[in-house]
Design an enzyme around this catalytic site. Structure first.
Site, PDB file in Angstrom:
ATOM      1  N   SER A 139       0.811  -1.220   0.000  1.00 12.12           N
ATOM      2  CA  SER A 139       0.000   0.000   0.000  1.00 12.12           C
ATOM      3  C   SER A 139       0.844   1.269   0.000  1.00 12.12           C
ATOM      4  O   SER A 139       2.059   1.227   0.229  1.00 12.12           O
ATOM      5  CB  SER A 139      -0.884   0.006   1.243  1.00 12.12           C
ATOM      6  OG  SER A 139      -0.073   0.276   2.390  1.00 12.12           O
ATOM      7  N   CYS A 140       0.187   2.376  -0.216  1.00 12.29           N
ATOM      8  CA  CYS A 140       0.879   3.677  -0.224  1.00 12.29           C
ATOM      9  C   CYS A 140       1.601   3.916   1.090  1.00 12.29           C
ATOM     10  O   CYS A 140       2.744   4.374   1.104  1.00 12.29           O
ATOM     11  CB  CYS A 140      -0.098   4.803  -0.512  1.00 12.29           C
ATOM     12  SG  CYS A 140      -1.568   4.797   0.522  1.00 12.29           S
ATOM     13  N   ASN A 141       0.944   3.612   2.221  1.00 12.42           N
ATOM     14  CA  ASN A 141       1.588   3.819   3.517  1.00 12.42           C
ATOM     15  C   ASN A 141       2.790   2.911   3.696  1.00 12.42           C
ATOM     16  O   ASN A 141       3.857   3.351   4.150  1.00 12.42           O
ATOM     17  CB  ASN A 141       0.579   3.572   4.658  1.00 12.42           C
ATOM     18  CG  ASN A 141      -0.249   4.802   4.957  1.00 12.42           C
ATOM     19  OD1 ASN A 141       0.289   5.881   5.200  1.00 12.42           O
ATOM     20  ND2 ASN A 141      -1.564   4.662   4.924  1.00 12.42           N
ATOM     21  N   ARG A 168      -4.823  10.522   5.674  1.00  8.34           N
ATOM     22  CA  ARG A 168      -5.867  11.396   5.109  1.00  8.34           C
ATOM     23  C   ARG A 168      -7.207  10.657   5.155  1.00  8.34           C
ATOM     24  O   ARG A 168      -7.270   9.454   4.926  1.00  8.34           O
ATOM     25  CB  ARG A 168      -5.499  11.792   3.679  1.00  8.34           C
ATOM     26  CG  ARG A 168      -5.394  10.643   2.660  1.00  8.34           C
ATOM     27  CD  ARG A 168      -6.697  10.305   2.024  1.00  8.34           C
ATOM     28  NE  ARG A 168      -6.663   9.181   1.120  1.00  8.34           N
ATOM     29  CZ  ARG A 168      -6.932   7.933   1.475  1.00  8.34           C
ATOM     30  NH1 ARG A 168      -7.162   7.613   2.733  1.00  8.34           N
ATOM     31  NH2 ARG A 168      -6.970   6.978   0.554  1.00  8.34           N
ATOM     32  N   HIS A 194      -0.227  -1.924   9.722  1.00 11.22           N
ATOM     33  CA  HIS A 194       0.857  -1.408   8.872  1.00 11.22           C
ATOM     34  C   HIS A 194       2.205  -2.047   9.173  1.00 11.22           C
ATOM     35  O   HIS A 194       3.013  -2.265   8.269  1.00 11.22           O
ATOM     36  CB  HIS A 194       0.935   0.114   9.005  1.00 11.22           C
ATOM     37  CG  HIS A 194      -0.338   0.799   8.613  1.00 11.22           C
ATOM     38  ND1 HIS A 194      -1.314   1.100   9.534  1.00 11.22           N
ATOM     39  CD2 HIS A 194      -0.812   1.189   7.419  1.00 11.22           C
ATOM     40  CE1 HIS A 194      -2.338   1.682   8.903  1.00 11.22           C
ATOM     41  NE2 HIS A 194      -2.062   1.740   7.623  1.00 11.22           N
ATOM     42  N   HIS A 220      -0.885  11.426   3.413  1.00 11.95           N
ATOM     43  CA  HIS A 220      -0.674  10.832   4.728  1.00 11.95           C
ATOM     44  C   HIS A 220       0.562  11.490   5.348  1.00 11.95           C
ATOM     45  O   HIS A 220       1.439  11.991   4.639  1.00 11.95           O
ATOM     46  CB  HIS A 220      -0.377   9.336   4.627  1.00 11.95           C
ATOM     47  CG  HIS A 220      -1.457   8.515   3.983  1.00 11.95           C
ATOM     48  ND1 HIS A 220      -2.752   8.473   4.433  1.00 11.95           N
ATOM     49  CD2 HIS A 220      -1.414   7.666   2.918  1.00 11.95           C
ATOM     50  CE1 HIS A 220      -3.463   7.643   3.691  1.00 11.95           C
ATOM     51  NE2 HIS A 220      -2.678   7.140   2.760  1.00 11.95           N
TER      52      HIS A 220
END
Lengths: 338, 338
Positions: A139-141, A168, A194, A220
Site C-alpha cells: 500500500s501507499c503507507n 488522510r 501497517h 498521509h
C-alpha cells in the site's frame, strides 16, 4: 515488446497507465472500466484502448459516445501482464480468472498478502519477484515506510521502529467519506496492520504502528521513532536520504511546512496530475537522540505506488533483473528524483 | 472565604469562573474583560462582577449597555488570588503587577515555566504548590499526558515514554486559524516542547514527543508508547485507569470511535458548554506488547485544565493540603468523574 493491461482505470490504474505508456521497454495494451464516466472518455481521448469489464453495459458506453475496443474477454487476449487496480478485495477474486488464463498480474495494497502470496517494494525485495506470476505492490503507507526505512536499515541497522501514521480521511475527489471534523483512531486497536504489512517486504523488521484518520485529503503523514543498531548522526541520515531515489527532503523553513505546501510544490514541478511520486521527509524533523532516530514524512497516497508497479512488471516479466537499473529507468521516464 | 478573580474572561477564564463559582470553599469576586462583546454581556447576566482591563474603554462598554463594576484597579482591590487567563505571553508581564500588589496568581500553559518559576498538575505535584505565590497550570496537552502517565508510573514504573500529539488546528469558535486541509508538523523539529513541559511537573520522567496540527476543532489526540519498568497486563492498566479520577475509558465498539463522538457524549452528559473535563482513553487501544504499553487518548483542549486551576488555588491559599481531597471536592462540585 510485452503488452501491459490495466484492469480498473481509477485513481491508481490511470496513473499506472500513464507510467507504463512512458516506458520504452513495455507497451500499454489497454485499460478496463465499468462506467462510461469522464475517466473512460479521457482514456479514449488519450488513445488508450478501452475495454469494458461488464459486457452488458456496452449500450451505456455507446449512449455516452465513448468508443470501446471490446469487452474484458478481448482485453485478456491482448495482454501479457495485468496491473489489477480494481477496488479492495476484487483483485483476489480476479486472480482466479488470471490463473486460468495464465496471465501474470500485479495487485494493489488493498489485497491481502496471504491471498496473493508475494508482496513487492522496489527497494526492499525486488529480486524476490523476478519471474513471479502474482505480486502485490504494498500500500501507499507501507511503500512510504519502506522507502525511508530500507536506506536507514542499510546505513545504521534498525533495532526497533515505532510509527504513528496520520492518514488522510479521503482522496481529494471523494465526497462521501469523512471525517470532516474529528480525529479517528483507525484501527482503535494497537498495533495497526501497517507494521505486519511492512514485514511482508522487509522480513524480520521489528516494527509497531498506530494509525488514525484526520480530516484532510492531500497526503498521509508519518511520525517515525527508530532505535538504531549503530551510532550515526542526523547529518549521516540526511546524507543517506538525499542520495536515496524516490525520497526528497523538504524544509519547513523554506515554505514547505505542511502537506498542503508540499502538494503546491508538486504542482509547480509540473508533474502529471500534480502528483508527488517521491516520499517527502521534513529535513528539520530528522534528529538522533540517545541512539534513536526521529523523523516525519509525507506520502502522496494517490501516486507513490505507481513507479513500484512499473518495477514489479519488469521483475515479473524478467525485463530487468537489477533493481537499481529498473528503478533508475522508471524514474527517468517519469521525471522522478533518481 | 477567599476571593478569586479571573483576569481574562475568554476560553479558559470563563470556564474557571464557573468552576470557582461552583465551589463552597472559595468565592468568585469578579472577572476582567477588554472588549464589550457577548462574553462580557453574559458575565454580567450571570451576576459576575465585570471589571474592564483597559480603563479608557469604559465608554465602549457603556455604549454596549454592559454594566461594569469598575476598572482593573478596582478588581485588584477585591481579590485574594487571580486566575490569569490572558493570552499567551501576557501572563508573565502581569506577574510583575501582581508581585507589586502582593496578589497570588495561577497562570496558564501558554506562559513559560522559567518565567513563572513553578508548574502545577493536581496529580503529579500538588504539594509543591502549597503556599506558593505564583503557579503555572500546565497546558491542556501536558495536563492530558500527566493525567494518564502519573497513574501508569505509580502502577508499573515508566522507563521511557514516546508520544505523538495530534493537535486540533483551532478551537471551535476560531475562524482565523488553520489548517483547513493539511497536516502540519508543529513544530517541524523533534522533539517537541511537550516532553520538557511534562518534566516541569513529573521531574525526571524520560519522555520524547512529536507534535502536529490537523484540520479539526474538537479535541487533541495523543498516541502513547510507554516502556515499563515492571511487567503488567493491559487489564491491569485498564483497571488502574478506571479507578483514576478525571480519566474515562471509552470504547469505539460502543459508538465512541472518534473525537467527534466523544464530544457528542459530553453533550449528552449535560455539562456546561458540553465540556469534557476528563481525559478519554480508548479502551481498545490499551495493549502491552514486549513490556511496552500502547494507548490512545483524547483531550478537550478548552476544558481539561479548568479543575486543575481550582486545585491550584486551594494549594496556594492552603485551603486544602491533601491533593486527593482537593481533587475529590473539585470533581464533586463540577460533576466530574471522581
Amino acid at each position: 515488446m510485452k503488452a501491459v493491461g490495466i484492469n480498473g482505470y481509477g485513481t491508481i490504474g490511470k496513473r499506472v497507465a500513464d507510467a507504463v505508456a512512458a516506458q520504452d521497454d513495455m507497451k500499454l495494451a489497454g485499460v478496463t472500466k465499468r462506467t462510461p464516466d469522464f475517466e473512460s472518455k479521457m482514456a479514449v481521448e488519450k488513445g488508450y484502448p478501452l475495454y469494458i469489464s461488464v459486457p452488458e453495459r456496452e449500450e451505456l458506453f455507446e449512449e455516452a459516445g465513448i468508443k470501446i475496443s471490446g469487452t474484458i474477454e478481448d482485453f485478456y487476449d491482448k495482454v501479457d501482464v495485468i496491473v489489477d487496480a480494481t477496488p479492495e478485495g476484487i483483485g483476489a477474486k480476479n486472480m482466479e480468472i488470471y490463473k486460468k488464463l495464465g496471465i501474470k498480474s500485479t495487485f494493489q495494497g488493498g489485497e491481502k498478502h496471504d491471498q496473493i502470496g508475494k508482496s513487492f517494494n522496489s527497494f526492499a525485495n525486488f529480486k524476490d519477484s523476478i519471474g513471479a506470476d502474482y505480486v502485490r505492490v504494498v500500500s501507499c503507507n507501507t511503500t512510504g515506510l519502506c522507502r525511508t526505512l530500507k536506506p536507514i536499515n542499510d546505513l545504521a541497522g534498525i533495532k526497533k521502529v515505532r510509527a504513528v501514521m496520520v492518514r488522510r480521511g479521503a482522496d481529494p475527489a471523494q465526497v462521501k467519506k469523512g471525517p470532516i471534523n474529528a480525529i479517528v483512531p483507525n484501527p482503535p486497536t494497537v498495533p495497526s496492520h501497517h507494521g505486519p504489512d511492512v514485514q511482508t517486504v522487509m522480513n524480520g523488521l521489528n516494527i509497531t504502528t498506530m494509525a488514525l484518520l484526520v480530516p484532510t485529503t492531500l497526503m498521509h503523514q508519518h511520525n517515525l521513532m527508530v532505535e538504531l543498531e549503530n551510532s550515526v548522526s542526523a547529518d549521516d541520515v540526511i546524507d543517506k536520504l538525499e542520495n536515496t531515489p524516490r525520497v526528497i527532503l523538504v524544509e519547513a523553513s523554506k515554505g514547505l511546512g505542511s502537506t498542503a505546501q508540499i502538494m503546491e510544490y508538486a504542482k509547480d514541478l509540473g508533474r502529471p496530475r500534480s502528483d508527488l511520486f517521491e516520499i517527502a521527509v521534513w529535513k528539520e524533523s530528522i534528529n538522533v537522540v540517545d541512539g534513536e532516530l526521529y523523523y516525519m514524512q509525507a506520502v502522496h497516497q494517490e501516486s507513490d505506488v505507481v513507479p513500484e508497479n512499473v518495477d514489479a512488471i519488469r521483475a515479473m516479466l524478467e525485463i530487468e533483473e537489477d533493481p537499481a537499473k529498473s528503478i533508475a529507468k522508471t524514474n527517468k521516464a517519469m521525471g522522478i528524483k533518481g
